[in-house]
Design a protein around this motif. Sequence first.
Motif, PDB file in Angstrom:
ATOM      1  N   LEU A  44     -12.720   7.854  -1.956  1.00 22.90           N
ATOM      2  CA  LEU A  44     -11.906   7.718  -0.751  1.00 22.90           C
ATOM      3  C   LEU A  44     -11.587   9.098  -0.198  1.00 22.90           C
ATOM      4  O   LEU A  44     -11.120   9.976  -0.925  1.00 22.90           O
ATOM      5  CB  LEU A  44     -10.602   6.977  -1.048  1.00 22.90           C
ATOM      6  N   ASP A  48       0.837  -1.195   0.000  1.00 24.07           N
ATOM      7  CA  ASP A  48       0.000   0.000   0.000  1.00 24.07           C
ATOM      8  C   ASP A  48       0.876   1.252   0.000  1.00 24.07           C
ATOM      9  O   ASP A  48       1.856   1.335   0.747  1.00 24.07           O
ATOM     10  CB  ASP A  48      -0.931   0.025   1.215  1.00 24.07           C
ATOM     11  N   ARG A  60      -8.531   7.905   4.226  1.00 31.44           N
ATOM     12  CA  ARG A  60      -8.351   6.837   3.239  1.00 31.44           C
ATOM     13  C   ARG A  60      -9.459   5.804   3.376  1.00 31.44           C
ATOM     14  O   ARG A  60      -9.271   4.607   3.144  1.00 31.44           O
ATOM     15  CB  ARG A  60      -6.979   6.168   3.374  1.00 31.44           C
ATOM     16  N   LEU A  72       1.398   4.945   1.042  1.00 27.25           N
ATOM     17  CA  LEU A  72       0.931   5.881   2.055  1.00 27.25           C
ATOM     18  C   LEU A  72       1.672   7.199   1.876  1.00 27.25           C
ATOM     19  O   LEU A  72       2.903   7.249   1.991  1.00 27.25           O
ATOM     20  CB  LEU A  72       1.161   5.327   3.465  1.00 27.25           C
ATOM     21  N   TRP A 121      -9.389  11.736   1.421  1.00 20.20           N
ATOM     22  CA  TRP A 121      -7.927  11.833   1.442  1.00 20.20           C
ATOM     23  C   TRP A 121      -7.382  11.726   2.859  1.00 20.20           C
ATOM     24  O   TRP A 121      -6.265  11.235   3.074  1.00 20.20           O
ATOM     25  CB  TRP A 121      -7.470  13.161   0.830  1.00 20.20           C
TER      26      TRP A 121
END
Length: 480
Positions: free
Chosen positions: A199, A154, A204, A156, A201
């Motif tokens: 989503l 993921d 998330r 990030l 921000w």
Amino acid sequence: MRRAIIRDFGTGGMGTPEGDRNKYYLLSNGDRDYDQFRIVTVSENDTTWIPPQDNGVRFIASGLDTRYLLSFGPATLDPGETVPFTIAYVAGENFHTDPANLSHLPFDPDAYLAGLNLDDFLTNGLWAGWVFDNPGVDTDSDGYFGEFRVCDGDTLYVSGDGVPDMRASSLPVAPTLWVEPRDSALYVRWNGFASETLLDWATRQRRFEGYHAYLSSTGAPGSFSRVASYDREDYYKYYWDFELIEWVLTVPPLSVEEAACLYAPSECSDSTWHPLDYPRHAPYVMPGHPDSLFYFEPCQANASRFGWETPFVKRFPQAPRPEYRRPEDVPSDSIEFYLTSDGYFKYYEYEYTFESLLPGQAYWVSITSFDYGSLVPGADPAESGIVQNALMAYPLGECCRGIVGNVTCDPQESISISDITLLVDFLFISQQPLCCLAEADVNQSGGVDPTELDISIVDITILIDYLFITGPSLGLPECL
């Protein structure tokens, strides 16, 4: 800090500058003050700080009146120019871990500092920076989204792109909307793919909660009335914090299945377990769990059963949730299975009919999406703009029979001065909607297209002529 030059600020002290010259002196010389609660530790022999004056030191260290002057820059300005600066005023909850913490001042500042919890300050400071410059948002569209880390596949983002956003969260997106005229009704279809998959921000997470349907007879922003809603079934969870000695709200709200998978004694599909069985006065007890005591509350209306609790209906109730990110990603052999004839995901298709409307009258309809709000109990949810996707249409119906001019929609189809009076009121006084606009378009300037109806003083003049001057011998046009 110690200064090479001692300056008279004109106030009898060294910490409150009087006038612009003295203020600018402090703004430009890099001066910094010591921590207020440590003032008593600064001695005459200190090599870093100027020793404070004896009068009031103990009171200052214990929290006496404090003022400050903040410096930003450098910035080169011509006379008359200005430059904006952004300041975050950060606070934090649960600051003191000891109710008697102030008793350590003024003589034991280290013990006082040990009794402080700065975690919330650090979190809020981080969020203040993120609100100023949203992480992972390419504000200036130059291809740079900020610094990021990759954890377990993921991505990030830990910073923004350097361009201010000043945005606390992502606002809900209005669904794509279509409207079709029906007999005394307007049929509305919408697709909520963008609304339901957005989503936020900041978290998330998908914050989608439901839809509202609005109707207006004028289209003005403040004229829309909410007539129906859909709200997904989910529940807030509050757990008891034994250190804070209070109930704490968790995020995000949980569906029945999500809550059951986490807390039901058996499997996720256990139909005998439900969050509403554990309200505040009878909380759920789960020994050995970090949140060993908690309860649930409905997240808003929970009107989620289509055709029953909400008049909204899914167009394709058997359609599966798509596994693809975009409609164009669907393989050619699965298009009919996943997509509508015009290329939208079937799973996110809904419909609703605004009924009992006046035929020939203009109406504006809107479908908005809303989220579940913030984590502050009682806070209103955010909603997409009502006029953002509003559409205008005319309900169908045979409201115009025989000849035109029956503005009052009299059942006997008679024409009188009442029709003239109502038309004057519609055009110049109350402007209240008419029961049939086609009847009021006496000269039929709009033709057969109801969107082209043109009602004006000319129609009033024709009715006056028909009733009181030329007479019925001339007659009025037939309804188109």
